[in-house]
Design an enzyme around this catalytic site. Structure first.
Site, mmCIF file in Angstrom:
data_model
loop_
_atom_site.group_PDB
_atom_site.id
_atom_site.type_symbol
_atom_site.label_atom_id
_atom_site.label_comp_id
_atom_site.label_asym_id
_atom_site.label_seq_id
_atom_site.Cartn_x
_atom_site.Cartn_y
_atom_site.Cartn_z
ATOM 1 N N GLY A 16 -18.094 -8.479 -0.175
ATOM 2 C CA GLY A 16 -16.960 -8.191 0.701
ATOM 3 C C GLY A 16 -17.421 -8.024 2.144
ATOM 4 C CB ALA A 17 -17.560 -10.221 4.860
ATOM 5 C CB ALA B 65 -15.372 -1.149 3.389
ATOM 6 C CG PHE C 294 0.151 5.369 13.123
ATOM 7 C CD1 PHE C 294 0.101 4.658 14.305
ATOM 8 C CD2 PHE C 294 0.042 4.670 11.924
ATOM 9 C CE1 PHE C 294 -0.063 3.279 14.298
ATOM 10 C CE2 PHE C 294 -0.120 3.293 11.903
ATOM 11 C CZ PHE C 294 -0.171 2.595 13.093
ATOM 12 C CD GLN D 29 1.183 3.328 2.356
ATOM 13 O OE1 GLN D 29 0.443 2.651 3.058
ATOM 14 N NE2 GLN D 29 1.250 4.640 2.433
ATOM 15 C CG HIS E 279 4.142 -0.739 6.085
ATOM 16 N ND1 HIS E 279 5.201 -0.781 6.951
ATOM 17 C CD2 HIS E 279 3.085 -0.313 6.812
ATOM 18 C CE1 HIS E 279 4.799 -0.387 8.153
ATOM 19 N NE2 HIS E 279 3.517 -0.096 8.092
ATOM 20 C CG LEU F 124 2.648 -4.386 8.400
ATOM 21 C CD1 LEU F 124 3.217 -3.675 7.196
ATOM 22 C CD2 LEU F 124 1.293 -3.828 8.750
ATOM 23 C CD GLU G 193 3.294 4.500 10.020
ATOM 24 O OE1 GLU G 193 3.319 4.046 8.858
ATOM 25 O OE2 GLU G 193 2.712 5.548 10.316
ATOM 26 N NE ARG H 8 2.174 3.144 6.802
ATOM 27 C CZ ARG H 8 1.053 2.500 7.039
ATOM 28 N NH1 ARG H 8 0.293 2.100 6.030
ATOM 29 N NH2 ARG H 8 0.671 2.248 8.268
ATOM 30 C CG HIS I 118 0.822 -1.990 3.618
ATOM 31 N ND1 HIS I 118 0.579 -3.081 4.413
ATOM 32 C CD2 HIS I 118 0.240 -0.930 4.255
ATOM 33 C CE1 HIS I 118 -0.109 -2.712 5.486
ATOM 34 N NE2 HIS I 118 -0.342 -1.418 5.398
ATOM 35 N NE ARG J 88 -3.576 3.068 3.869
ATOM 36 C CZ ARG J 88 -3.236 2.473 5.023
ATOM 37 N NH1 ARG J 88 -3.503 3.050 6.186
ATOM 38 N NH2 ARG J 88 -2.631 1.304 5.005
ATOM 39 C CB SER K 284 -6.612 2.129 5.480
ATOM 40 O OG SER K 284 -7.494 1.156 4.975
#
Ligand SMILES: Cc1cc2nc3c(=O)[nH]c(=O)nc-3n(C[C@H](O)[C@H](O)[C@H](O)COP(=O)(O)OP(=O)(O)OC[C@H]3O[C@@H](n4cnc5c(N)ncnc54)[C@H](O)[C@@H]3O)c2cc1C
Length: 584
Positions: free
Chosen positions: A12-13, A16, A116, A236, A238, A248, A251, A282, A349, A391, A396
Site C-alpha cells: 500500500g502506497a 499510511a 470540521f 461511515q 458521509h 464526495l 465537509e 457525520r 465513505h 470517525r 483519518s
C-alpha cells in the site's frame, strides 16, 4: 516462481504506507508494493484536511481533541490510542510541513485551520478551527510530498503489483505473494517484516465516495489467514455525496459556511443538533438527512435528496478554499455552487473497523488478542480503534501519519534485534497459483460484474445507514449465496497483460468475505451506536454492547462474532470521558 527478498515489505502506497516507508528508509531495505501507481492511491482524493490542536486560529488543546474524538466515536474508541493520536497531532503536522507539504496559510504565515464536524473547543462548547488544509486538495499534496520523500530515500517501489496472499510461517508472517499486473507473473516477496496499508473497502456498496480500487483486499487476505477483524459493522456514510453519483463534497464546504437545506429551504440541522448544526458529526447528519426524506421533506421532483447551499459564500472564496468541489459540482451536475445549491445524498465513505492493532501497528489478530509476529498494519485497513463507532472528519489523515510513523518505528526496533527471516512455506505460492488457474479461461458461470453488482445492492439496501434484524438476516443469507457464486464466476479473458477480468474476480472473493463480516457483526450488535443505527434497537446499550466486535472466518466459510473490551483508561481518572448520552 520468482522470489525477492527485502527487510520490510509494505503493501500500500497511500499515506499510511508511505509514512512508514519514510520512517524506515535509509536504514533498511524497504519495498512498497501497490496495485496502483502510488500517486493514484486513494489518499490523494482526501479533500478537506487533517486535524491537530495547533491553536493557530483560536485556543485549542489535544485534550479537547481527544474528548471530541471519543464522544464522536460514541465511546467505542480505545481511549489510550485516541490520547496518543491527539497528543502527537501537532508534532505530526509540523513534521509534514518540514517534509514539504504546502499547507494553506493565515496572514501571519502560520498554517491555516478550518472548522470540521464534531470538533469543538472546551469540551463541546462551540466549533473550533482545528483542521489544517491545503485548499481542498490536502490528501493530494500530502501524498505527493511523501512519495517524493520516499523516492529521494531510495524506497524500492513495485507499482502495479497486486498482493494476493500472506506468506505464513506457522502463526507468523514472513512475506506476501503478488501478481505483476503487466505479466500476470506471480512473485513471492520474502521479508523479515510485512505491513499492510491497503486502505478501505467502500466498493462493497453501490453508492460510494471510494475509488474503483478500494476493494478491501487487505481485509480479505487477513481474514482468510485466520486473522480476526475488529468493529466491521461500523461503516461511515458521509452526508454529502453528489446526488446519484456519490462523489464526495468535502465537509470543509460546511466548515467554510455551507448550509444543508431540505426541500422547503429549511436549515434542518438546527432541529437535530441545535448547538453545532451543520457541523454535527457525520453519523448524525446522515441520519438527519434520511429522516428528512422519509418524512417527505426532500428536494427535487422526487423529494429524494437535500441541498448543500454555498450561495452565501462569495465566488472568490469558493474558488480559493474549495476549488475541487466547485469543479465537481459544475462538471458532474452542471451546478455553479456560487449561484445554486448542490443536490446531495449520503455516500458510503469510510471503514472504522479493520485489522486490529496496538498503538505501534502490531497486528493483534487472533481472537485472544495475541500479536501476529512479523505483521503490522496502519491506515484505513487497520483498527487501532481511534474512531470507534464513528470517525470525525479530518481524523483519518491524522491517523495515517501518526500510526504509519509509529508502525515504521516499531518495525525498525524489531529489525534492530537482528531477527532472521523465517523460511518460506511453498504451500502459499501453490494456493495463489491454483486459485488463478481455477479462474483462468473459465467460460461458464456468471460475470464478475453481475455478482459484484448484487453484492453492492445487498450492502446498500440492507447494511446501510439504517439497519434492522430482518434486513441483516437476509443480508447474511444472501451474502452466503453470493460467496458461492463469486467462487464460480467466469473469466473469459486469457491474456496475461493487465487482465482486469481476472483481477476483479480475485478482488470479488475478498469482497464477499469481509461483507459477511460487516453484516454478521451488525446483526449481533443489537443497539444503535455511532454509524450503526438499528431501527429495532434505537438506543445505545452500554451494558450489553460497550465492546468491540471481532469477526472470524470459520473453515466452513461462516463468520463468528466474538467480543473484546474497550479501553476506557481516560474515563478511569477523568469523569468527562465516561460514556454518556451524545448530544450536540
Ligand atoms: C473522497 C475522499 C475524501 C476524503 N477526505 C478526507 C479528509 O479531508 N480528511 C481525512 O482525514 N480523511 C479523508 N478521507 C479519508 C482518507 O482519505 C482515507 O481514509 C485514507 O486516505 C486512506 O489511506 P490509506 O493509506 O489507509 O489507504 P489508501 O490511500 O487508500 O491506499 C491504499 C493503498 O493500498 C494499495 N493496495 C490495496 N490493495 C492492494 C493489493 N491487493 N495489492 C497491492 N496494493 C494494494 C493501493 O494501491 C494503495 O496504494 C477521504 C476519503 C475519501 C474517499
Amino acid at each position: 516462481m520468482e522470489i525477492r527478498y527485502h527487510d520490510v515489505v509494505i503493501v500500500g502506497a497511500g499515506l499510511a504506507g508511505l509514512r512508514a516507508a519514510v520512517e524506515l528508509s535509509g536504514e533498511y531495505d524497504v519495498a512498497v508494493l501497490s496495485k496502483l501507481h502510488p500517486l493514484r492511491s486513494h489518499s490523494g482524493a482526501a479533500q478537506g484536511g487533517i486535524s491537530a490542536a495547533l491553536g493557530n486560529a483560536g485556543e485549542d488543546s489535544p485534550l479537547w481533541h481527544a474528548y471530541d474524538t471519543i464522544k464522536g466515536s460514541d465511546y467505542l474508541a480505545d481511549q489510550y490510542a485516541v490520547q496518543v493520536m491527539c497528543n502527537d497531532a501537532p508534532r505530526a503536522i509540523i513534521e509534514m510541513e518540514h517534509l514539504g507539504v504546502p499547507f494553506s496559510r493565515i496572514e501571519d504565515g502560520r498554517i491555516a485551520q478550518r472548522p470540521f464536524g464534531g470538533h469543538t473547543r472546551n469540551f463541546g462548547e462551540a466549533p473550533v478551527r482545528r483542521t489544517c488544509y491545503a485548499a481542498d486538495r490536502t490528501g493530494h499534496v500530502c501524498l505527493h510530498t511523501l512519495y517524493e520523500q520516499s523516492v529521494r530515500r531510495n524506497v524500492r517501489f513495485y507499482d502495479e503489483f497486486q498482493v494476493l496472499d500472506l506468506c505464513m510461517a506457522g502463526d507468523a508472517v514472513n512475506g506476501v505473494v503478488a501478481m505483476e499486473l503487466k505479466s500476470s507473473e506471480l512473485v513471492t516477496f520474502h521479508a523479515r517484516a510485512v505491513m499492510f496499508a491497503t486502505g478501505g473497502y467502500g466498493k462493497a456498496w453501490k453508492t460510494t465516495s471510494n475509488a474503483f480500487a478500494n476493494t478491501g483486499d487487505g481485509l480479505g487476505i487477513a481474514m482468510r489467514n485466520g486473522i480476526a477483524l475488529q468493529d466491521m459493522e461500523f461503516v461511515q456514510f458521509h452526508p454529502t455525496g453528489l446526488y446519484q453519483l456519490g462523489i464526495l463534497i468535502t465537509e470543509a464546504a460546511r466548515g467554510e459556511g455551507g448550509i444543508l437545506r431540505n426541500g422547503s429551504g429549511e436549515r434542518f440541522m438546527e432541529r437535530y443538533a441545535p448547538s453545532i448544526k451543520d457541523l454535527a458529526p457525520r453519523d448524525i447528519v446522515s441520519r438527519s438527512i434520511y429522516s428528512e426524506l422519509s418524512e417527505g421533506r426532500g428536494a427535487g421532483p422526487l423529494k429524494d435528496h437535500v441541498l448543500l447551499d454555498l450561495t452565501a459564500l462569495t465566488h472568490e472564496k469558493i474558488v480559493d478554499k474549495l476549488p475541487e468541489i466547485e469543479s465537481f459540482a459544475k462538471i458532474y451536475l452542471g451546478v455553479d455552487p456560487a449561484i445554486a445549491p448542490i443536490p446531495v445524498l449520503p455516500t458510503c465513505h469510510y471503514a472504522m473497523g479493520g485489522i486490529p492493532t496496538d498503538v505501534n501497528g502490531r497486528v493483534l489478530g487472533s481472537a485472544a488478542g495475541n500479536e501476529v509476529q512479523g505483521f503490522w498494519a496502519a491506515g484505513e485497513v487497520a483498527c487501532v480503534s481511534v474512531h470507534g463507532a464513528n470517525r470525525l472528519g479530518s481524523n483519518s489523515l491524522l491517523d495515517l501519519i501518526v500510526f504509519g510513523r509509529r508502525a515504521g518505528k516499531d518495525i525498525a526496533g524489531f529489525l534492530k534485534k537482528n531477527v532472521q527471516p523465517l523460511p518460506l512455506d511453498a504451500g502459499v505460492r501453490e494456493r495463489a497459483r491454483s486459485e488463478m488457474a481455477a479462474f483462468s479461461g473459465r467460460r461458464q458461470g456468471e460475470s464478475v460484474a453481475e455478482v459484484r453488482a448484487m453484492l453492492q445492492a445487498v450492502m446498500m439496501d440492507k447494511v446501510s445507514v439504517f439497519r434492522n434484524e430482518d434486513g441483516l438476516r437476509e443480508a447474511v443469507r444472501r451474502l452466503g449465496e453470493l460467496r458461492e457464486r463469486a467462487a464460480a464466476v467466469r473469466v473469459e479473458d486469457t491474456t496475461r497483460n493487465f487482465n482486469t477480468e481476472q483481477l476483479e474476480a480475485l478482488e470479488l472473493q475478498h469482497m464477499v468475505n469481509y461483507s459477511m463480516a460487516v453484516a454478521a457483526a451488525a446483526l449481533e450488535r443489537r443497539e444503535s451506536r455511532g454509524a450503526h443505527s438499528r431501527d429495532d434497537y434505537p438506543r445505545r446499550d452500554d451494558e450489553r454492547h460497550l465492546k468491540h466486535s471481532l469477526a472470524v472466518l470459520d473453515a466452513d466459510g461462516k463468520v463468528s462474532i466474538l467480543e473484546k473490551a474497550v479501553d476506557l483508561s481516560l474515563a478511569a481518572t477523568d469523569s468527562r470521558f465516561v460514556p454518556r448520552e451524545r448530544t450536540y
